[in-house]
Design a protein around this motif. Structure first.
Motif, short mmCIF file in Angstrom:
data_model
loop_
_atom_site.label_atom_id
_atom_site.label_comp_id
_atom_site.label_asym_id
_atom_site.label_seq_id
_atom_site.Cartn_x
_atom_site.Cartn_y
_atom_site.Cartn_z
N GLU A 273 -8.89 -29.07 14.41
CA GLU A 273 -9.39 -30.27 13.97
C GLU A 273 -9.77 -29.89 12.41
N SER A 303 -7.55 -31.10 11.07
CA SER A 303 -7.19 -33.30 11.39
C SER A 303 -6.48 -34.15 10.15
N PHE A 304 -7.82 -33.26 9.03
CA PHE A 304 -6.95 -33.96 7.80
C PHE A 304 -6.99 -33.40 6.13
N ARG A 323 -2.13 -32.79 10.47
CA ARG A 323 -2.01 -34.52 10.99
C ARG A 323 -2.34 -35.06 10.44
N THR A 324 -3.12 -35.24 9.06
CA THR A 324 -2.97 -36.41 8.17
C THR A 324 -3.08 -35.71 6.90
N LYS A 365 -16.44 -35.66 6.23
CA LYS A 365 -15.56 -35.44 7.21
C LYS A 365 -14.72 -34.39 6.63
N SER A 407 -18.97 -29.80 4.42
CA SER A 407 -19.71 -28.52 5.21
C SER A 407 -19.95 -27.66 4.37
N GLN B 43 -24.81 -37.13 5.60
CA GLN B 43 -23.01 -36.79 5.65
C GLN B 43 -23.04 -36.54 6.84
N ASN B 44 -22.00 -36.68 7.60
CA ASN B 44 -21.67 -36.81 8.59
C ASN B 44 -22.03 -37.16 9.25
N TYR B 175 -16.03 -41.76 13.73
CA TYR B 175 -16.84 -42.31 12.39
C TYR B 175 -16.27 -44.04 11.90
N TYR B 213 -10.79 -37.88 14.67
CA TYR B 213 -10.64 -38.71 12.94
C TYR B 213 -9.32 -37.65 12.32
N PRO B 214 -8.98 -38.74 11.39
CA PRO B 214 -8.83 -40.12 10.97
C PRO B 214 -8.01 -41.36 11.91
N HIS B 216 -5.53 -44.32 11.78
CA HIS B 216 -5.54 -44.72 10.88
C HIS B 216 -4.15 -46.16 12.00
#
Lengths: 514, 514
Positions: A273, A303-304, A323-324, A365, A407, B43-44, B175, B213-214, B216
């Motif tokens: 992720e 994750s992205f 994944r994205t 994120k 982060s 943030q987050n 989120y 996340y995310p 869509h």
């Protein structure tokens, strides 16, 4: 007055009252801003006009007004010049431009400034227009530079009012629905100016491919559009990627990319992720490549990934390593194709990406991001706008948005560009404050922001070459002749806004050199 | 006072000042309305809360406030009841509901009205809640009924202020990004309340499938969402289609569908790029089927079909008979699947579909539409809200939006329902004014609005059974006993807004029968 990072900021710049930068997240607020501009329309109105000139007439564009543009064609854009030439022909004067960014292709703007057609520019000026404006005395008010998210916020907040938005659209229908991923010369998402279309008094779509209704996806929606103009050419997609999209062959840069990747792998963030943003610079592209290989080796699925969409990022998606993709702008045609074909390659607008006045940005994120710099200083402040010669040559892009969000924000830089050192005592211009910068990666080692002792420990345990920033600087400075520093005049050329609308620094006229 | 179609309208209804209906497109305007409600976030931020009760606490929901919901689960919705039960448990009183629509599944609302938890409802009340409210004296203010586009407009214009939007989401991430087309119980697009999420002070996403996340597509975006709550169940997708989605077997209704299709074929609109909207009623579905066959026979390819998305519409897309589906809500699971799999099946929100205060609606691009009615009258006015007994049983849906938009609006009705005639001298309630109704199709023939002499000529030339509406009415009236008419009291139960916010009619309390 001095702002929170000690930069001298005037209380007013031109006609604007200034609030100084107070901290990366110091001004969080809630409430209502400025309403969208709406207009009712009769059933099935005809919106097509025969020319840009006709659109200028129909919108009532007149002296002193503000017109806006997007930069999705980057250095391949042909619309800004066409619109400004038409404005000049109409005898319009004193226009304010609100582009998302200007590029070398827009050098023609200089003549329009000289002729008084254009008197203000709020927006990034990459290259010749920036260099020209840096000479001072060219514009009636200082330029305001904003990040991608900052510009979106400013339009929504009424800090940047638009009279007419001209939106170049690779494909549009006669009712105003428009997309950037189809048509004769696709350029990627054109949603950078979705906010312009909603807040401007008038919106004109300029397209080279008028297609049957309904064009989709609809980055620009019919309900926001007053007029549609068809022209022969709006842009050259071969120049979207101008100058940025080459995998570096420089051993120094490849070493930096390798160190960056090693740092990510040992950061603690490198788990399933995982998410990251890489840009389109040579180091960033190489790091993205290395990172993909490490993910594959470790069996990690991210994750992205965010971009600029690039062939490199698309490759990770296709290999199942992420994944994205969240894509705000395409940096090459592979990304454009993937946007059309792969539902996991998701278009996002700068509001979702990075709007400070929202309940959460995609950048927030991010586990990590690799960003560039023209200079960094011993407080970890980053400059991406000016060079050490003081000349305003670059926009902010998403730099602030990503640095504030990720982060672990990594600035990847060679210590020298030609004979010019990149690490300095104090950056010429602060674009992004040190408080949101975590690691600086150079070919001579990595420097970790003192507030991130956790990262430093991990990196040391992994045997990474961790050094003090001051040591790297001293080592470099010994090797070179001192650089002649620019002498600045009083005139403020540009205000650098932090993403919340406060001013983090100003750029002054360059009067000469020491 | 009397409005433009002669209906008696009070100057005030409850706390609202009323503007009477002036004509379908009589109030076009431009300018700025009410700003969106925005909130900055660190943030987050963690947005997940353990329960609906926790969300009620976190949002500060208190007595007298307004809460909103969507109806994409239609009669399968389980969220409205859960939220209201939690509000009741918390001892909240005097809440205003702003649902897009209530269904028989929400009969539990009646108990909350009796207990004082709910004191106002603005939104469609299909079935038992409508019948209960029609008794009078139940709510502190009359209900306001709005079309899909009208509700969107009202929220943007500040006519319907929302304190907390509760958004049921078949899939959401932590989120706040949310979609209705994925997850354990997908229901189709949930963008009906995208406007709620942007204008409400607080937004809560309620999901039964918290995904990484995310998530869509993002009908609901993270930047609009304050909290995310995970519950076991949000809806039963088997009941999305409740009661509407059956192909009729009635010979009368099949005849009406056949005549409707013949009229379309001979209307002059039946050429390439043709567009239409059919609903989910039995006649509409049959007409859609027949129309597809005619398109195939004639070699015509339509530009778009709109719905409710149905299996029937998806079939036309798959057969290449239409290029695109514009889908605001899914009426069956075939449509949901197609939304996930086919990029030419495009989700649109009610703003793009039908917002009067926009520069153009998708409904304005319709060549034709088949719509239903509970009553029509000799002025071609249409009632879809009340029955001849005066009881408020149905919402407006997209009726007004589509009728105002389509170039040829067809009302498809049997002349009798049971022993009740559908053609009357004057409809009990005007939902949609005759000025936007072109053709009434019955099993006894077609009646053309006198202002559409062009259509009448074409239909006559094609040998279609064209009749005067009064003749059809007389023929029917001779066959039946006079119907006992309702006696209305003074109390206004509901105001029927035209899509621009003016009031086209009111619904009064039923006190008895003649």
């Amino acid at each position: 007055m001095k702002n929170a990072i000690g930069r001298e900021i005037p209380e007013r710049i031109g006609s604007r009252e200034i609030v100084g930068f107070q901290g990366a997240f110091a001004t969080l607020r809630e409430g209502r801003k400025v309403p969208r501009y709406q207009k009712g329309a009769p059933q099935n109105e005809d919106k097509v006009l025969p020319s840009i000139e006709a659109a200028i007439d129909a919108t009532g564009l007149s002296d002193g007004m503000t017109i806006s543009f997007h930069h999705s064609f980057r250095d391949g854009d042909l619309v800004i010049n066409q619109v400004l030439d038409a404005c000049a022909k109409k005898g319009l004067k004193d226009l304010r431009l609100l582009p998302t960014a200007l590029f070398p292709a827009h050098a023609g703007v200089i003549d329009h400034i000289k002729a008084g057609v254009v008197s203000r520019i709020d927006g990034s000026m990459n290259g010749p227009v920036g260099a020209f404006v840096s000479q001072g005395g060219k514009l009636s008010e200082p330029t305001v530079l904003r990040s991608h998210g900052g510009r979106w916020r400013a339009v929504e907040a009424g800090d940047a009012e638009i009279d007419v938005a001209f939106i170049s659209a690779p494909q549009a229908d006669a009712y105003g629905n428009a997309t950037g991923i189809k048509g004769k010369t696709p350029c990627g998402s054109i949603s950078f100016v979705a906010v312009d279309a909603q807040y401007a008094k008038k919106t004109v779509v300029v397209t080279s491919d008028l297609a049957p209704y309904p064009v989709h996806p609809m980055e620009i929606q019919q309900g926001w559009v007053d007029y549609v103009v068809v022209v022969d050419e709006i842009g050259d997609p071969e120049n979207i990627a101008s100058g940025t999209l080459r995998l570096t062959k420089s051993p120094t840069r490849l070493l930096i990319a390798r160190l960056t990747t090693d740092a990510v792998v040992h950061s603690g963030y490198f788990v399933d992720e995982f998410s990251f943003q890489g840009g389109a610079g040579g180091i960033s592209l190489a790091a993205t490549k290395y990172l993909g290989d490490e993910m594959e080796k470790a069996g990690i699925v991210g994750s992205f990934g965010m971009g600029g969409g690039t062939k490199m990022l698309v490759g990770l998606l296709q290999r199942g390593l992420i994944r994205t993709i969240l894509d705000g702008q395409a940096f090459d045609l592979d990304a454009v194709r993937s946007l059309r074909e792969n539902p996991a390659h998701v278009m996002i607008d700068p509001g979702l990406y990075a709007n400070y006045d929202s309940r959460g940005c995609a950048t927030y994120k991010l586990d990590t991001a690799f960003l560039g710099a023209t200079e960094v200083d011993l407080d970890f402040n980053v400059n991406v706008n000016t060079h050490s010669d003081g000349v305003l040559l670059h926009g902010i892009g998403g730099h602030q948005d990503v640095a504030a969000g990720a982060s672990m924000t990594m600035i990847t830089i060679p210590t020298l560009r030609g004979r010019i050192p990149v690490i300095v005592n104090s950056v010429t211009t602060v674009t992004t404050p040190g408080e949101v910068v975590d690691v600086i990666v150079t070919e001579r080692g990595l420097a970790v922001n003192p507030k991130r002792g956790d990262l430093k420990e991990r990196f040391l345990a992994a045997g990474l070459p961790i050094r003090e920033l001051a040591d790297i600087k001293a080592e470099v400075d010994e090797m070179i002749q001192p650089v002649r520093k620019p002498v600045f005049g009083d005139e403020i050329i540009a205000a650098i806004e932090w993403r919340d609308g406060t001013v983090i620094d100003v750029v002054r006229k360059v009067e000469g050199f020491e």
